[in-house]
Design a protein around this motif. Structure first.
Motif: not given
Length: 253
Positions: A168-178
């Motif tokens: 149920g979650m998006l399979a893209t990388e999270f932003d290091p700035a966040l």
């Protein structure tokens, strides 16, 4: 349900989207605090979960005269359960995370409009995914008085996309700035309780310590003989007692 009224609602969230949620209102005979004003707690579930995760805990709080707002993340494909798929799924993990923070802040906005809520006594509880975004929120939102962060990671961006994408979650990388580590140290005077599991294979002790060390004071860390999931219920008693100390209510059950 017993001492509570459970309302299924949506409210204005980030980027013009709606936030599915439960609003739990203390109701019925025998309430310890009459008709308010009540403290309130915002809950955010783990990745792959939804607003149901902390429902039983919120019902316990209602018995003590505490309101709760249980959010469903923008990353959840079926926000109302069943087969009703959402049409506003975020295009990237960065967009979803920004929306998530704005959704939490919109939850505070909502609670401030409820006459029975004491807006000076709002807390937050998040597990895993919810703890990460709670750590970010602590650095940008000044109206929340106390945060409980359960099994959160300081740097979500270091996870591989294949492992960070729970169902149920998006399979893209999270932003290091966040990454939460950049924000949790700017929590002003909000108190923060960290809860970690000694048997947690997703958050090792080193990462847990990094997250805790980066946080602003006042802060507390507690460890439990628990894995990533069982930590939620094994830490419940301590969590509710601590929230009561911070927000001015007493757990009697």
């Amino acid at each position: 349900q017993g001492a509570a009224t459970v309302q299924s609602i949506s409210y204005a969230g980030g980027m013009g989207y709606r936030v599915p949620a439960y609003l739990i209102l203390p109701r019925g005979a025998g309430l310890p605090r009459g008709e308010g004003p009540y403290p309130a707690v915002i809950y955010l579930h783990e990745g792959g979960g939804d607003r149901e995760q902390f429902l039983s805990e919120a019902l316990m709080l209602a018995e003590e005269g505490v309101e709760s707002l249980l959010l469903t993340s923008p990353f959840v494909t079926y926000p109302y359960g069943g087969d009703e798929i959402r049409e506003d799924y975020p295009g990237t993990a960065r967009e979803g995370s920004i929306r998530q923070i704005m959704d939490i802040q919109g939850g505070v906005d909502l609670l401030e409009t409820i006459p029975e809520v004491d807006a000076s006594r709002i807390g937050y509880v998040g597990h895993s995914f919810g703890a990460v975004h709670g750590g970010i929120t602590a650095g940008v939102e000044r109206r929340i008085r106390a945060y409980v962060l359960i099994a959160g990671l300081p740097r979500t961006s270091e996870m591989q996309a294949s492992t960070s994408a729970a169902p149920g979650m998006l399979a893209t990388e999270f932003d290091p700035a966040l990454d939460a580590i950049h924000y949790v140290g700017h929590g002003s005077t909000a108190a923060i309780l960290f809860q970690f599991g000694e048997l947690d294979t997703l958050v090792d002790p080193g990462e847990a310590r990094v997250f805790f060390d980066a946080a602003s004071e006042p802060k507390t860390i507690l460890w439990y003989p628990a894995d990533h999931s069982s930590l939620v219920w094994k830490g419940r008693e301590d969590r509710l007692r601590w929230l009561g100390e911070q927000l001015g209510f007493m757990i009697t059950n």
